[in-house]
Write an enzyme that holds these catalytic residues in place. Sequence first.
Site, PDB file in Angstrom:
ATOM      1  N   GLU A  27      -5.871  19.051  19.673  1.00 10.82           N
ATOM      2  CA  GLU A  27      -5.880  20.456  19.270  1.00 10.82           C
ATOM      3  C   GLU A  27      -7.175  21.131  19.705  1.00 10.82           C
ATOM      4  OE1 GLU A  27      -3.368  20.901  15.247  1.00 10.82           O
ATOM      5  OE2 GLU A  27      -4.996  19.444  15.092  1.00 10.82           O
ATOM      6  N   TYR A  59      -6.588  49.986  10.703  1.00  4.06           N
ATOM      7  CA  TYR A  59      -6.033  48.651  10.935  1.00  4.06           C
ATOM      8  C   TYR A  59      -6.590  48.049  12.214  1.00  4.06           C
ATOM      9  CZ  TYR A  59      -2.555  51.604  13.320  1.00  4.06           C
ATOM     10  OH  TYR A  59      -1.943  52.547  14.101  1.00  4.06           O
ATOM     11  N   GLU A  79      -6.433  26.351   6.325  1.00  6.31           N
ATOM     12  CA  GLU A  79      -6.853  26.871   5.025  1.00  6.31           C
ATOM     13  C   GLU A  79      -8.280  27.420   5.104  1.00  6.31           C
ATOM     14  OE1 GLU A  79      -3.956  23.456   4.123  1.00  6.31           O
ATOM     15  OE2 GLU A  79      -5.474  23.920   5.622  1.00  6.31           O
ATOM     16  N   LYS A 105       1.358  27.994  12.413  1.00  5.20           N
ATOM     17  CA  LYS A 105       1.138  27.170  13.613  1.00  5.20           C
ATOM     18  C   LYS A 105       2.497  26.702  14.123  1.00  5.20           C
ATOM     19  CE  LYS A 105      -2.024  23.920  13.617  1.00  5.20           C
ATOM     20  NZ  LYS A 105      -2.904  22.797  13.254  1.00  5.20           N
TER      21      LYS A 105
END
Length: 127
Positions: A27, A59, A79, A105
């Site tokens: 990863e 935004y 997280e 993911k």
Amino acid sequence: MTAPFTGDRIILNDVGFYGFHGVFSEEAKLGQRFFFDLQCGVDLSVPANTDELGHTLSYSDVYEVVKATFEGKRTKLIEALAQNTVTALFEVFPEITWIIIRIRKPEAPIAMVSGEAAIELHRVRPA
């Protein structure tokens, strides 16, 4: 102040990035796609009544903070990435009272044929 997670909000959904967050060395080396869904609780009554850009939280500015956080420090866990994003948004935008953030993911390193792995945090601005 309104109750947490109710009322007006700025929403960014399905915002995609390519990055190198994750536990496994593959990863970190190859990277993967991540998608953010974000809701920021903010009183929008003034811009709704005035139609003045200077009275609202852009935004676009929220997106820039999310992007900078994503591209900043690499995390092993989404997280932690989500919490870093929440912390940055609270620091930059004092008018945000609460945040719901989901990070998805689609290429998580698990043997799923379809779908995606995700986490979601619900946070209220610390007192």
